[in-house]
Structures are given as C-alpha cells and as structure tokens.
Design an enzyme around this catalytic site. Structure first.
Site, PDB file in Angstrom:
ATOM      1  N   HIS A   1       0.829  -1.217   0.000  1.00  0.00           N
ATOM      2  CA  HIS A   1       0.000   0.000   0.000  1.00  0.00           C
ATOM      3  C   HIS A   1       0.857   1.257   0.000  1.00  0.00           C
ATOM      4  O   HIS A   1       2.060   1.203   0.255  1.00  0.00           O
ATOM      5  CB  HIS A   1      -0.897   0.017   1.247  1.00  0.00           C
TER       6      HIS A   1
ATOM      7  N   ASP B   1       0.519   4.869   2.126  1.00  0.00           N
ATOM      8  CA  ASP B   1      -0.248   5.294   3.300  1.00  0.00           C
ATOM      9  C   ASP B   1      -1.329   6.325   2.950  1.00  0.00           C
ATOM     10  O   ASP B   1      -1.069   7.310   2.253  1.00  0.00           O
ATOM     11  CB  ASP B   1       0.680   5.880   4.370  1.00  0.00           C
TER      12      ASP B   1
ATOM     13  N   HIS C   1       4.695   0.190   0.128  1.00  0.00           N
ATOM     14  CA  HIS C   1       5.504  -0.552   1.091  1.00  0.00           C
ATOM     15  C   HIS C   1       4.705  -1.692   1.701  1.00  0.00           C
ATOM     16  O   HIS C   1       3.474  -1.747   1.591  1.00  0.00           O
ATOM     17  CB  HIS C   1       6.079   0.366   2.166  1.00  0.00           C
TER      18      HIS C   1
ATOM     19  N   ARG D   1       4.934   6.025  14.146  1.00  0.00           N
ATOM     20  CA  ARG D   1       4.755   6.583  12.801  1.00  0.00           C
ATOM     21  C   ARG D   1       4.150   7.978  12.839  1.00  0.00           C
ATOM     22  O   ARG D   1       3.171   8.205  13.553  1.00  0.00           O
ATOM     23  CB  ARG D   1       3.849   5.685  11.956  1.00  0.00           C
TER      24      ARG D   1
HETATM   25  C1  OGA Z   1       3.192   1.721   8.295  1.00  0.00           C
HETATM   26  C2  OGA Z   1       3.529   0.408   7.714  1.00  0.00           C
HETATM   27  C3  OGA Z   1       5.153  -1.365   7.799  1.00  0.00           C
HETATM   28  C4  OGA Z   1       6.033  -1.972   8.822  1.00  0.00           C
HETATM   29  O1  OGA Z   1       3.554   1.952   9.451  1.00  0.00           O
HETATM   30  O2  OGA Z   1       2.623   2.547   7.570  1.00  0.00           O
HETATM   31  O3  OGA Z   1       3.005   0.061   6.695  1.00  0.00           O
HETATM   32  O4  OGA Z   1       6.980  -2.689   8.412  1.00  0.00           O
HETATM   33  N1  OGA Z   1       4.452  -0.289   8.370  1.00  0.00           N
HETATM   34  O5  OGA Z   1       5.779  -1.779  10.008  1.00  0.00           O
HETATM   35 MN    MN Z   2       1.971   1.851   5.782  1.00  0.00          MN
END
Ligand code: OGA
Ligand code: MN
Length: 306
Positions: A127, A129, A282, A297
């Site tokens: 995805h 974000d 990602h 995050r």
């Molecule tokens: C996020 C995500 C991936 C991870 O925090 O947006 O997709 O590896 N994380 O934690």
């Molecule tokens: Mn993410």
C-alpha cells in the site's frame, strides 16, 4: 580575470562555493537498490538549518526512502521534524495513538494485559499510506522503538519504475483511468486473521469514505509519473466491468512488486525511515508472533493526486 580571482579569494562572501555556507557534514549514501539512501552525520533531535533541510528534501525526492541511523529522539522531536515537510495526518484508528501525541500512530504487535498497544498488522498488504483519503500522504516516518531479533523488515517498491517498465498493453489499458480506493477494502479480512482491528464506530466509518484517484499520478515535485494503485486499498478501476477491472488490477499489482523494483529495509536500533508515499508502496515483511516489535509513525499530508 586575475583580479576577480584575487577578489574572491580575499572575500569569501564573493566566492560562490563559500556563499553556500560552511561545508555540511551531511553525507548521503545511495543504497545498491532501486530506491533508498542512508543519511549520515545528522542528529534529528536538533533543529535543522535551512540548508540542511533543503539537502534532505532534495535527497528525499531523489531516493524516495531515507534512512537516518541511530536517532535518539523523542516523539516530540519526531513530530517537529515531520512537520517541516507539511501538516501531519491523524490516523482513523485513534485507539493506537501515542498517549498525549495524537500525531503518532503506534505500529506494534505487542499485546499488554490482553490489549494490543498498537496496530500490529500495518502493512500486511502492499500500500501507499492513506491513499484512501482525498489528500493522501506525502510521506511517512517510522522510528524504531523496539525491534525483533529476527524478521520485521519493511519492503519498498519504486512505483516510478513500475510505471516506466509497464508493458505497452497495460500502459494503454490504464492511461487516463481512475480507480477507487477505500480503507475498508481489506478491513474485514484483516479483522478475521488478527486481534489488531477493532470494530469501527459509525464516526470512524464516516471518516473513510471511498475516494477516486488517477491510476497513474504525476509527482507534484518532480513531475515524474508513478503507478498509484495498491493491493490494500484499491478496489476497482472506474468504467470497467468488475472482472476486467480485477484482472487488470492483479496484473498491475504483480508488476509493481517485481523483485527488481524493491528495497528491503532491515531495521537497526533507533533507525528513522522517511519515505515518499507518492512514489512508493511498502509492505511489512512480517514478524514472528513471539517477538516484540514497536515503531512510531508520523504521516505528512500531501496533495490531491493528479
Ligand atoms: C506503516 C507500515 C510497515 C512496517 O507503518 O505505515 O506500513 O513494516 N508499516 O511496520
Ligand atoms: Mn503503511
């Protein structure tokens, strides 16, 4: 000639190299991968001067993922650094906000007293974000708080490369098309397989109405085109029959994440990773259930895609 040279030497302010300011200790080292670079010589707990900030912005546009090593910073310092790039977005799962810091989403598989402390399955599907919002994210920053001894990597896919290398028949199939994105696309499926997905309140559901974005977007700062559909949030291509839409999306997803488009981030203690959601997707590669993982995050608001 001679006098101009002499004047520059005598007066550093007249020397173009000197007028750029003191030599910066910042070092940007590109990874041997289709995206990503390591930024060395920077302490993000300190306010950044304009010149260093401009260097970081440039590097972010050039490399799409920046890794800042060994950042001993507080959530407030993460928020302050993130805000330099734009307003921050608050995640709809307010259950997983860091106490006193609604701008910080806790990404974690840790369960305390029977309660998840954060979103444990963030990134289970590929995805970008907040692509399900009218204004998706410019970029996100993840700061490592607690890392598992094994697993827990994050993968990044270069969506400029995905577009540039897309076979001609797929290019013509998507050019000028739009697609629907919704937060709810995989919610029920994720809820079934994990303890991290609370039932959404009516108010939360109202916050995540489906939106429509171009399948191929133009990066607002570099002008480069990128594919902008994902397995997690994109549900259909507007104007196509359901079966055609689904098979086209499946082909786009498969092409986007070909190994030659990927960088795999192996987390080190206190890493801060800052990626561009306009040019990347990602994925969380997965953490063994018995090992603890926690990251903070922050998410920067971007533009309406075009
Ligand atoms: C996020 C995500 C991936 C991870 O925090 O947006 O997709 O590896 N994380 O934690
Ligand atoms: Mn993410």
């Amino acid at each position: 000639m001679t006098s101009a040279f002499a004047a520059a030497a005598a007066n550093p302010a007249a020397d173009p190299a000197a007028s750029a300011g003191p030599a910066s200790p910042l070092e940007i080292r590109a990874f041997d991968a289709p995206v990503g670079a390591e930024v060395l010589g920077l302490d993000l707990s300190q306010p950044l001067d304009q010149q260093t900030f401009a260097q970081i912005r440039r590097a972010h546009l050039d490399h799409h993922v920046l890794v800042f090593r060994d950042q001993r910073i507080t959530p407030d310092q993460q928020i302050a650094f993130s805000r330099r790039f734009g307003p921050l977005q608050i995640h709809v799962l307010h259950q997983f906000q860091l106490q006193g810091h609604p701008e910080v989403l806790i990404v974690s598989n840790i369960v305390e007293n029977g309660k998840p402390i954060g979103l444990g399955d963030a990134g289970y599907f590929w995805h970008s974000d907040l692509s399900y919002k009218e204004k998706p994210s410019l970029g996100s920053l993840l700061h490592a708080q607690e890392l598992p001894a094994e697993g827990g990597d994050t993968l990044f896919a270069n969506m400029h490369l995905a577009w540039d290398t897309l076979p001609a028949h797929l290019r013509s199939a998507v050019e000028g098309k739009s697609a629907e994105h919704t937060y709810l696309a995989k919610y029920a499926e994720l809820q079934k397989r994990s303890p991290w997905r609370p039932n959404l309140s009516a108010e939360q559901v109202a916050q995540v109405k489906a939106v429509v974005h171009p399948v191929v977007r133009t990066h607002p700062e570099t002008g480069r085109k990128a594919l902008f559909v994902s397995e997690h949030f994109t549900t259909r291509i507007i104007g196509l029959p359901e079966d055609e839409s689904q098979s086209l999306l499946d082909e786009l997803f498969a092409h986007s994440v070909r190994p030659e488009h990927l960088y795999r981030h192996r987390w080190a203690e206190h890493d801060m990773v800052f990626w561009d959601n306009r040019s990347l997707m990602h994925l969380a590669a997965g953490t063994p259930d018995h090992l603890r993982r926690k990251l903070y995050r922050t998410t920067i608001e971007g533009d309406v895609p075009f």
